[in-house]
Every structure is written in C-alpha cells, then in structure tokens.
Design a protein around this motif. Structure first.
Motif, PDB file in Angstrom:
ATOM      1  N   ALA A  42       0.565  -1.046  -0.097  1.00 11.88           N
ATOM      2  CA  ALA A  42       0.063   0.223  -0.129  1.00 11.88           C
ATOM      3  C   ALA A  42       0.569   1.360  -0.449  1.00 11.88           C
ATOM      4  N   VAL A  43       1.630   1.569   0.785  1.00 16.78           N
ATOM      5  CA  VAL A  43       2.489   2.329   0.847  1.00 16.78           C
ATOM      6  C   VAL A  43       3.233   2.732  -0.332  1.00 16.78           C
ATOM      7  N   THR A  44       3.509   1.782  -0.924  1.00 20.39           N
ATOM      8  CA  THR A  44       4.853   1.823  -1.864  1.00 20.39           C
ATOM      9  C   THR A  44       3.690   2.334  -3.282  1.00 20.39           C
ATOM     10  N   VAL A  45       2.870   2.045  -3.223  1.00 20.06           N
ATOM     11  CA  VAL A  45       1.654   1.760  -4.539  1.00 20.06           C
ATOM     12  C   VAL A  45       1.588   3.210  -4.061  1.00 20.06           C
ATOM     13  N   THR A  46       1.038   4.634  -2.817  1.00 17.53           N
ATOM     14  CA  THR A  46       0.714   5.418  -2.683  1.00 17.53           C
ATOM     15  C   THR A  46       1.613   6.402  -3.144  1.00 17.53           C
ATOM     16  N   THR A  47       3.152   5.874  -2.411  1.00 17.60           N
ATOM     17  CA  THR A  47       4.530   6.902  -2.499  1.00 17.60           C
ATOM     18  C   THR A  47       4.455   6.947  -3.982  1.00 17.60           C
ATOM     19  N   VAL A  48       4.591   5.934  -5.141  1.00 21.68           N
ATOM     20  CA  VAL A  48       5.490   6.137  -6.677  1.00 21.68           C
ATOM     21  C   VAL A  48       3.663   6.778  -7.401  1.00 21.68           C
ATOM     22  N   SER A  49       2.537   6.929  -6.897  1.00 25.42           N
ATOM     23  CA  SER A  49       1.793   7.380  -7.068  1.00 25.42           C
ATOM     24  C   SER A  49       1.343   8.287  -7.234  1.00 25.42           C
ATOM     25  N   ALA A  50       1.810   9.625  -5.500  1.00 22.89           N
ATOM     26  CA  ALA A  50       1.675  11.054  -5.199  1.00 22.89           C
ATOM     27  C   ALA A  50       2.870  11.099  -5.812  1.00 22.89           C
ATOM     28  N   LEU A  51       4.212  10.829  -5.922  1.00 23.84           N
ATOM     29  CA  LEU A  51       4.382  11.631  -6.053  1.00 23.84           C
ATOM     30  C   LEU A  51       4.694  11.641  -8.325  1.00 23.84           C
ATOM     31  N   HIS A  52       4.505  11.185  -8.367  1.00 27.46           N
ATOM     32  CA  HIS A  52       3.781  10.965 -10.178  1.00 27.46           C
ATOM     33  C   HIS A  52       3.539  11.988 -10.258  1.00 27.46           C
ATOM     34  N   TRP A  53       2.253  12.562  -9.433  1.00 30.41           N
ATOM     35  CA  TRP A  53       1.004  12.982  -9.892  1.00 30.41           C
ATOM     36  C   TRP A  53       1.702  14.355  -9.600  1.00 30.41           C
ATOM     37  N   ALA A  54       2.376  14.484  -8.428  1.00 35.84           N
ATOM     38  CA  ALA A  54       2.434  15.799  -7.979  1.00 35.84           C
ATOM     39  C   ALA A  54       4.035  16.403  -8.892  1.00 35.84           C
ATOM     40  N   ARG A  55       4.546  15.315 -10.100  1.00 40.08           N
ATOM     41  CA  ARG A  55       4.990  16.155 -10.634  1.00 40.08           C
ATOM     42  C   ARG A  55       4.761  16.848 -12.524  1.00 40.08           C
ATOM     43  N   GLN A  56       2.634  16.669 -12.403  1.00 45.39           N
ATOM     44  CA  GLN A  56       2.058  16.982 -13.375  1.00 45.39           C
ATOM     45  C   GLN A  56       1.359  18.137 -12.773  1.00 45.39           C
ATOM     46  N   VAL A  57       1.223  18.598 -11.785  1.00 42.87           N
ATOM     47  CA  VAL A  57       0.503  20.165 -10.703  1.00 42.87           C
ATOM     48  C   VAL A  57       1.381  21.132 -10.325  1.00 42.87           C
ATOM     49  N   ARG A  58       1.042  22.469  -9.872  1.00 42.24           N
ATOM     50  CA  ARG A  58       1.721  22.923  -9.361  1.00 42.24           C
ATOM     51  C   ARG A  58       0.557  23.449  -7.755  1.00 42.24           C
ATOM     52  N   GLY A  59       1.456  24.438  -7.335  1.00 32.71           N
ATOM     53  CA  GLY A  59       1.096  24.993  -5.760  1.00 32.71           C
ATOM     54  C   GLY A  59       0.946  23.913  -4.767  1.00 32.71           C
ATOM     55  N   ALA A  60      -0.329  24.214  -3.549  1.00 32.24           N
ATOM     56  CA  ALA A  60      -1.052  23.768  -3.187  1.00 32.24           C
ATOM     57  C   ALA A  60      -1.032  22.173  -3.450  1.00 32.24           C
ATOM     58  N   LEU A  61      -1.414  21.539  -4.556  1.00 29.91           N
ATOM     59  CA  LEU A  61      -1.853  20.319  -5.141  1.00 29.91           C
ATOM     60  C   LEU A  61      -0.639  19.657  -4.825  1.00 29.91           C
ATOM     61  N   ARG A  62       0.386  20.674  -5.445  1.00 32.00           N
ATOM     62  CA  ARG A  62       1.634  19.688  -5.270  1.00 32.00           C
ATOM     63  C   ARG A  62       2.768  19.392  -3.815  1.00 32.00           C
TER      64      ARG A  62
END
Length: 449
Positions: A155-175
C-alpha cells in the motif's frame, strides 16, 4: 518513548480528522472526503492500538493474551485499503469505483487471513512491544505477521509512486500536498521494511529487536505526521489564501473607516465588533460600517466637487479608476465636514428655539432616498486615495479655462459672480445641501466602477 510517539501521532492524525469532520457532515456522500477521513481515522487508530499501555489494556480487558496484536494488524490493513482508495480517487478516471472496490475486497481478504491465522496459532506469552520478532517462528503467527507487513508495504509503495508521479504534473498547494503525502508514505514503508528485516533476522537465528521496537515506530510516526499534513495542505490552502486576502482588504479599508469614525460613533452606525471572528467576518463588519456612513452622507454629496476633482486627477494621471477614487475621496471628506457643520448649526438653532418656542426643522436630507454605496473594489480604491491625498484640480484640469479648487470660490471664466462649490443651508432649512440643487449622486454611477 514508543508510547509517546504513538499517542502524539494519533493526536496529530485525529486533529486532522476533526478539521475535516464538518466538511464530511455537509458532504457525507462525497467518496473523496470519505476516503480522506477514513485514512486519518484508521491511521490514528493504528497508533493508538500499537502503544504498549493500550496493548496491555486491551489484553487485560479481553482476557485473551495478545489480542491487541491482530486488532492492530487489522487496523493497519484497513488504513492500507483506505489509502489505496484515496489514491484511486486522486487519480480519477472512468473506473474509479471499480478499482476502489477491488482494493477494498483485497484488503478485506487480508483482514480475514489475519483473524484465521491468529485463531489457529498459539501466543501464550504476552508481548507488549516485540510481538513480531518474538513470534516470528511460531506457526500461523509467522504467516499472519508476514501477511500484514507485505500488505502494508504494498500500500505505501503504491501511494509513494502515485503521489510523487502526480506531483510532477500539478502546481501549487496540490503539488506540495502530494509531495508530503508521498514522502510520508515512503517513511511508512520504512516501518514495514524494518519489521520485515527484524523478522528475517529472527529466521536466520539473529536477534535485532531494535528494528521492531525503535526504528519502525519512529518511521511510522514521521510518516503519520507528513501524511496528515499532505492530506490537509490542498484542502486548507484555499481557505488560508482567502483569509489572507480578507485580512489585507480589512487593513486597506482602515483609512476610509477612520475618516468616517466620528460620524459612525455619533450616529451609532457601527455594529459591535465581532469577537474571535475570522478575517472574512471582520472585513464584512468594516464594510458594513462604511456603507452605513456613506448612506447617511448621501444627501451631502457634492456633484460639482466630484466632477472637478475627477477631471483634475484624470488629466494628471490618465487613469479613470484612480481619478474616480480620488474624486470620491474628496467628496467623502467634504461631506463629512459639511455634515458636522450642519449638525453644529442645527444644535445652535435648537438652543435658540428652546427660548423662543420655535419649532426646529428636521436636518437636511432626512427622509430622502439614498443611492447604493460603492462596491467593495471601489471602497478599497477610495481608501487608498484617502491614505495618500493628492492636491485638488488646478487650472490645467479642464482645457480652456480655470476650475474652482474643491471647497473654494474661484471665479468661473466668462462670469462675474463667484460660484461657491457648495451653498451651506441655513439652520432649519430643509433644502438639499448640494449647491446645484441636483439629486444626490448615486454611488454606483458617479463613483469608481
């Protein structure tokens, strides 16, 4: 020390849950909010159940030795399922419901496996802090320990990969929130990795209990702190930004309220200041006070003064909004002065009337229809103009002639008689105080847009 880390982590997570509870009550059918609250609630429960004092209390009250262990593992598994559902909703897409349902079913099977394994195994000796390593070689209990640790690590591995991957595509507070969430999940992975290494060492005949009793709780506590901050940052950032804007606007309107303060106090036009209020509430309170005062001054507005000042400021700056704000600033200051003079004159007339028996006429402007006050943006510009006063219009303000200075009696070109900018009514006179005899200037028309 372990107990302190557990309880502090539980408190931080449940504090975040308390911050989101009102939104959940208002939008209880929102799956994204439900997933967030489930993550915070179950993560806090994991830390609460894992604290040694809580472990002893659960075992003692239930009468079952080490019952707290499978309960803690079940809570951890539930947290894993909730975190995966949250990640699914963060990603979005056409198959959100189906994917979330699969994660729930998978981790429900893990919980059932934990219950069955604990029922089949034997754990007679109560262990408050090192259950994992102590029973790492016990049949069924070893499988239970490995099962929950692998489920947590997945669970934590999937969460880490998904969150950090998506963070590269957004900006601001969401990132920022996704980076914190991914980092917190990575720290959570340190918990399960440390436990698995300690269990593997036990299988090899080694004994590394410090990994399970010191390293893993510290990694889990740091991960919990980062997780709760990461979840709350995107949700609270817009509200914090709104409060900052409201506070700046509140401070910006202070010069205008200060100019109207005497009138607000004397006429009791200001509502009581709210206590322990948010910046947005304070801003509404100040705007209401200003609107009340401007509405009272509506009958004292001098259209000629407005036009002269606006023309001069427009010629000097070329900015229509700034010119309108400066014109309104001059009109407001002038209206406040004339209202005060009118009040003094009416007071003197009333004093003479007491001795003579005359009836004093009502104050000028009473009962007249009032125009709406300026909008919030215009109020702020007027306040800025009051905070930085500028000279009145000069002879160059209007092409081809000279214009009277606000409040003065300069001659009009081509005329013989001086035209005052405002004719002060005699005490008791019920005429409009505007010299031209025109109706009071509507705020939304003659003021700044």
């Amino acid at each position: 020390m372990n107990s302190l880390i557990n309880y502090l982590s539980c408190g931080a997570l449940w504090l975040g849950l308390a911050a989101k509870a009102p939104d959940l009550l208002r939008h209880r059918h929102d799956p994204y909010l439900r997933a967030i609250c489930a993550v915070l609630a179950l993560a806090g429960l994991c830390f609460l159940l894992g604290a040694p004092p809580t472990v002893g209390a659960v075992n003692g009250l239930s009468g079952v030795s080490n019952l707290a262990a499978p309960l803690t593992y079940a809570a951890i598994t539930g947290y894993c399922a909730a975190s995966q559902v949250l990640v699914v909703h963060l990603r979005g897409g056409p198959r959100v419901s189906r994917t979330a349902r699969r994660w729930k079913l998978a981790y429900t099977g893990v919980v059932l496996g934990i219950a069955v394994a604990f029922a089949l195994g034997e754990a007679p000796a109560e262990r408050l802090t090192d259950f994992d390593t102590y029973y790492a070689k016990t049949p069924y209990l070893a499988e239970m320990i490995v099962l929950y640790l692998l489920a947590h690590l997945t669970a934590v591995t999937v969460t880490t990969v998904s969150a950090l991957h998506w963070a590269r595509q957004v900006r601001g507070a969401l990132r920022a929130g996704l980076v914190l969430l991914g980092t917190g999940a990575l720290c959570g992975a340190g918990y399960s990795v440390a436990k698995l290494v300690a269990v593997g060492a036990r299988w090899s005949g080694l004994d590394w209990p410090v990994l399970g009793t010191a390293v893993s709780p510290a990694a889990a506590g740091l991960g919990a702190l980062l997780t709760v901050v990461g979840v709350l940052v995107p949700l609270l950032a817009p509200r914090v930004a709104e409060w900052r804007r409201a506070w700046r606007e509140y401070a910006r309107l202070e010069p205008l309220e200060r100019a109207l303060d005497d009138l607000l106090v004397r006429r009791a036009l200001r509502l009581p200041r709210p206590r322990l209020a948010s910046p947005a509430t304070l801003l509404m309170w100040r705007r209401t006070s200003i609107h009340n005062a401007l509405s009272h001054l509506d009958a004292y507005v001098d259209r000629d003064l407005y036009e002269r000042t606006r023309a001069g400021a427009l010629a000097a700056t070329g900015d229509a909004e700034l010119a309108g704000a400066r014109a309104w600033a001059a009109v407001v200051a002038d209206a406040v002065r004339h209202e005060a003079r009118r009040r003094e004159a009416a007071g003197n007339a009333a004093g003479h009337a007491v001795g003579s028996g005359r009836v004093v006429a009502p104050e000028a402007g009473a009962g007249r229809p009032l125009g709406p006050p300026p909008d919030p943006a215009a109020l702020a510009r007027i306040s800025d103009a009051l905070a930085s006063p500028v000279p009145g219009p000069t002879a160059s303000a209007v092409p081809g002639g000279t214009e009277p200075v606000p409040g003065g009696t300069e001659p009009v070109p081509g005329g013989t008689n001086p035209v005052p900018s405002r004719t002060e009514p005699a005490p008791g006179d019920d005429t409009n105080p505007v010299a031209s005899g025109a109706e009071p200037v509507p705020y939304e028309r003659s003021g700044p847009a």
